[in-house]
Write a protein that holds these residues in place. Structure first.
Motif, PDB file in Angstrom:
ATOM      1  N   LYS A   1      39.596 -43.822 -71.027  1.00 46.70           N
ATOM      2  CA  LYS A   1      38.907 -45.022 -71.502  1.00 46.70           C
ATOM      3  C   LYS A   1      38.051 -45.644 -70.404  1.00 46.70           C
ATOM      4  O   LYS A   1      37.048 -46.295 -70.695  1.00 46.70           O
ATOM      5  N   GLU A   2      38.441 -45.473 -69.150  1.00 48.19           N
ATOM      6  CA  GLU A   2      37.693 -46.037 -68.027  1.00 48.19           C
ATOM      7  C   GLU A   2      36.426 -45.250 -67.706  1.00 48.19           C
ATOM      8  O   GLU A   2      35.434 -45.811 -67.281  1.00 48.19           O
ATOM      9  N   MET A   3      36.474 -43.950 -67.875  1.00 47.55           N
ATOM     10  CA  MET A   3      35.375 -43.116 -67.400  1.00 47.55           C
ATOM     11  C   MET A   3      34.125 -43.199 -68.273  1.00 47.55           C
ATOM     12  O   MET A   3      34.192 -43.507 -69.452  1.00 47.55           O
ATOM     13  N   ASN A   4      33.007 -42.934 -67.655  1.00 50.85           N
ATOM     14  CA  ASN A   4      31.732 -42.795 -68.352  1.00 50.85           C
ATOM     15  C   ASN A   4      31.506 -41.293 -68.484  1.00 50.85           C
ATOM     16  O   ASN A   4      31.257 -40.603 -67.490  1.00 50.85           O
TER      17      ASN A   4
ATOM     18  N   VAL B   1      33.812 -40.158 -59.744  1.00 45.70           N
ATOM     19  CA  VAL B   1      33.200 -41.268 -60.463  1.00 45.70           C
ATOM     20  C   VAL B   1      31.892 -41.617 -59.770  1.00 45.70           C
ATOM     21  O   VAL B   1      31.868 -41.837 -58.556  1.00 45.70           O
ATOM     22  N   SER B   2      30.826 -41.650 -60.521  1.00 43.17           N
ATOM     23  CA  SER B   2      29.512 -41.994 -59.972  1.00 43.17           C
ATOM     24  C   SER B   2      29.523 -43.432 -59.469  1.00 43.17           C
ATOM     25  O   SER B   2      29.883 -44.359 -60.194  1.00 43.17           O
ATOM     26  N   THR B   3      29.126 -43.614 -58.219  1.00 38.52           N
ATOM     27  CA  THR B   3      29.119 -44.962 -57.621  1.00 38.52           C
ATOM     28  C   THR B   3      27.700 -45.413 -57.279  1.00 38.52           C
ATOM     29  O   THR B   3      27.504 -46.238 -56.392  1.00 38.52           O
ATOM     30  N   ILE B   4      26.737 -44.902 -57.991  1.00 38.21           N
ATOM     31  CA  ILE B   4      25.338 -45.257 -57.751  1.00 38.21           C
ATOM     32  C   ILE B   4      25.080 -46.729 -58.043  1.00 38.21           C
ATOM     33  O   ILE B   4      24.306 -47.385 -57.369  1.00 38.21           O
ATOM     34  N   ASP B   5      25.768 -47.259 -59.055  1.00 35.47           N
ATOM     35  CA  ASP B   5      25.555 -48.660 -59.411  1.00 35.47           C
ATOM     36  C   ASP B   5      26.875 -49.438 -59.337  1.00 35.47           C
ATOM     37  O   ASP B   5      27.942 -48.869 -59.133  1.00 35.47           O
ATOM     38  N   ALA B   6      26.787 -50.749 -59.484  1.00 40.53           N
ATOM     39  CA  ALA B   6      27.964 -51.614 -59.388  1.00 40.53           C
ATOM     40  C   ALA B   6      28.995 -51.274 -60.459  1.00 40.53           C
ATOM     41  O   ALA B   6      30.202 -51.334 -60.204  1.00 40.53           O
ATOM     42  N   ALA B   7      28.545 -50.919 -61.647  1.00 42.23           N
ATOM     43  CA  ALA B   7      29.471 -50.570 -62.730  1.00 42.23           C
ATOM     44  C   ALA B   7      30.290 -49.332 -62.351  1.00 42.23           C
ATOM     45  O   ALA B   7      31.488 -49.265 -62.625  1.00 42.23           O
ATOM     46  N   GLY B   8      29.660 -48.370 -61.699  1.00 41.15           N
ATOM     47  CA  GLY B   8      30.364 -47.167 -61.258  1.00 41.15           C
ATOM     48  C   GLY B   8      31.386 -47.473 -60.185  1.00 41.15           C
ATOM     49  O   GLY B   8      32.500 -46.936 -60.199  1.00 41.15           O
ATOM     50  N   ARG B   9      31.028 -48.326 -59.242  1.00 43.01           N
ATOM     51  CA  ARG B   9      31.970 -48.706 -58.185  1.00 43.01           C
ATOM     52  C   ARG B   9      33.178 -49.430 -58.777  1.00 43.01           C
ATOM     53  O   ARG B   9      34.321 -49.237 -58.351  1.00 43.01           O
ATOM     54  N   LYS B  10      32.937 -50.229 -59.813  1.00 39.22           N
ATOM     55  CA  LYS B  10      34.027 -50.930 -60.491  1.00 39.22           C
ATOM     56  C   LYS B  10      34.928 -49.933 -61.230  1.00 39.22           C
ATOM     57  O   LYS B  10      36.152 -50.034 -61.183  1.00 39.22           O
ATOM     58  N   ARG B  11      34.322 -48.938 -61.898  1.00 38.91           N
ATOM     59  CA  ARG B  11      35.098 -47.894 -62.583  1.00 38.91           C
ATOM     60  C   ARG B  11      35.963 -47.132 -61.576  1.00 38.91           C
ATOM     61  O   ARG B  11      37.129 -46.856 -61.828  1.00 38.91           O
ATOM     62  N   LEU B  12      35.367 -46.817 -60.430  1.00 35.23           N
ATOM     63  CA  LEU B  12      36.096 -46.085 -59.399  1.00 35.23           C
ATOM     64  C   LEU B  12      37.337 -46.858 -58.958  1.00 35.23           C
ATOM     65  O   LEU B  12      38.430 -46.291 -58.844  1.00 35.23           O
ATOM     66  N   ARG B  13      37.191 -48.147 -58.714  1.00 34.79           N
ATOM     67  CA  ARG B  13      38.336 -48.969 -58.302  1.00 34.79           C
ATOM     68  C   ARG B  13      39.414 -49.003 -59.386  1.00 34.79           C
ATOM     69  O   ARG B  13      40.610 -48.919 -59.091  1.00 34.79           O
ATOM     70  N   ARG B  14      39.000 -49.108 -60.656  1.00 37.05           N
ATOM     71  CA  ARG B  14      39.974 -49.169 -61.756  1.00 37.05           C
ATOM     72  C   ARG B  14      40.708 -47.828 -61.928  1.00 37.05           C
ATOM     73  O   ARG B  14      41.916 -47.799 -62.155  1.00 37.05           O
ATOM     74  N   VAL B  15      39.968 -46.723 -61.800  1.00 39.64           N
ATOM     75  CA  VAL B  15      40.593 -45.402 -61.917  1.00 39.64           C
ATOM     76  C   VAL B  15      41.600 -45.207 -60.786  1.00 39.64           C
ATOM     77  O   VAL B  15      42.736 -44.784 -61.010  1.00 39.64           O
TER      78      VAL B  15
END
Length: 102
Positions: A63-66, A15-29
Motif C-alpha cells: 500500500k505504501e509503494m508507488n 524506493v525512488s527518492t527523487i521527490d519529497a513524496a518518495g523520501r516520505k515513502r522510503l521512511r514509511r517503508v
C-alpha cells in the motif's frame, strides 16, 4: 508450519527518492520493516514472521509503494533458515529470534 515457528523473510526495497513524496515513502517503508525485523543493510531487512504477520506486513508495504517508481521483494527462506544464511564482514550477525533492539 507448526504453531510458534517463524519463517525468515528477507525484504528488499528500492524506493525512488527523487521527490519529497518518495523520501516520505522510503521512511514509511523502512519504519514498517523495522517494526517486524532487523535491518541488515540499507534497504534490506531480515524478519522472522508467522504467516499472518507476513501477510499483514506485505499488505502494508504494498500500500505504501508507488508501483511505477518503486520495487519491493520478499524472499521466504523458510523455518530452517539458520542453515541458509552465511554472514561475512564488518556487521556482526544477530539472533533473528532474539530480542529486537529499537
Amino acid at each position: 508450519m507448526e504453531v510458534g515457528e517463524g519463517l525468515l523473510v528477507l525484504i528488499t526495497y528500492d524506493v525512488s527518492t527523487i521527490d519529497a513524496a518518495g523520501r516520505k515513502r522510503l521512511r514509511r517503508v523502512a519504519k514498517e520493516c523495522r517494526n517486524y525485523g532487523q535491518r541488515v543493510q540499507n534497504s534490506v531487512f531480515e524478519c522472522v514472521l508467522d504467516t499472518g504477520q507476513l501477510l499483514l506486513l506485505k499488505d502494508k508495504l504494498l500500500k505504501e509503494m508507488n508501483e511505477t517508481k518503486d520495487s519491493i521483494r520478499f524472499y521466504s527462506l523458510g523455518n530452517h533458515y539458520k542453515t541458509k544464511v552465511e554472514h561475512y564482514g564488518v556487521k556482526e550477525s544477530y539472533d533473528a529470534e532474539g530480542t529486537l533492539m529499537v
